[in-house]
Design an enzyme around this catalytic site. Sequence first.
Site, PDB file in Angstrom:
ATOM      1  N   ASP A   1      33.132  27.290  55.316  1.00 31.25           N
ATOM      2  CA  ASP A   1      33.355  28.163  56.360  1.00 31.25           C
ATOM      3  C   ASP A   1      33.942  29.576  55.993  1.00 31.25           C
ATOM      4  O   ASP A   1      34.768  30.194  56.509  1.00 31.25           O
ATOM      5  CB  ASP A   1      34.538  27.463  57.227  1.00 31.25           C
TER       6      ASP A   1
ATOM      7  N   GLU B   1      29.322  29.735  27.873  1.00 36.61           N
ATOM      8  CA  GLU B   1      28.803  30.197  26.797  1.00 36.61           C
ATOM      9  C   GLU B   1      28.320  31.450  26.663  1.00 36.61           C
ATOM     10  O   GLU B   1      27.943  32.099  27.865  1.00 36.61           O
ATOM     11  CB  GLU B   1      27.677  29.266  26.414  1.00 36.61           C
TER      12      GLU B   1
END
Length: 138
Positions: free
Chosen positions: A81, A111
Amino acid sequence: MDIRVAAYGVIVDNDRILLAHWNEGGRSGWTLPGGGIDPGEDPIDAVVREIAEETGYAAQAGELLGIDSKIVPAEQRFTPDAGPLHALRIIYRATVTGGKLTNELDGSTDEAAWFALTGIPNRRVDLVDVALGMAGLR
């Protein structure tokens, strides 16, 4: 509609590019180092800060390559929503000035790695291709 303004760096060293692995909410992919601009923060300061947080490298922001404007439909958002999101992505050319490649801890990326420009992983966010086009690398 929400709006998010973020700054990203295209960091190329010879024939390779530095990317960060985004991993959030069960979604992941390789992206440019960068992220949201804090209130009152200059976009250049934001991209330098984000590069350091996500890759461990100190960087200098250079040429403004462009601004990408993207609407993310409500159904693609993480928050139910939440409604659609207007993402403004400010893209700079950047260079590494110091530091050591380090993975981010406790952030939206997990990473950082260098990839050959001809070997960028297919599992990447659209921002990578947008930025490569702006940088004249595609």
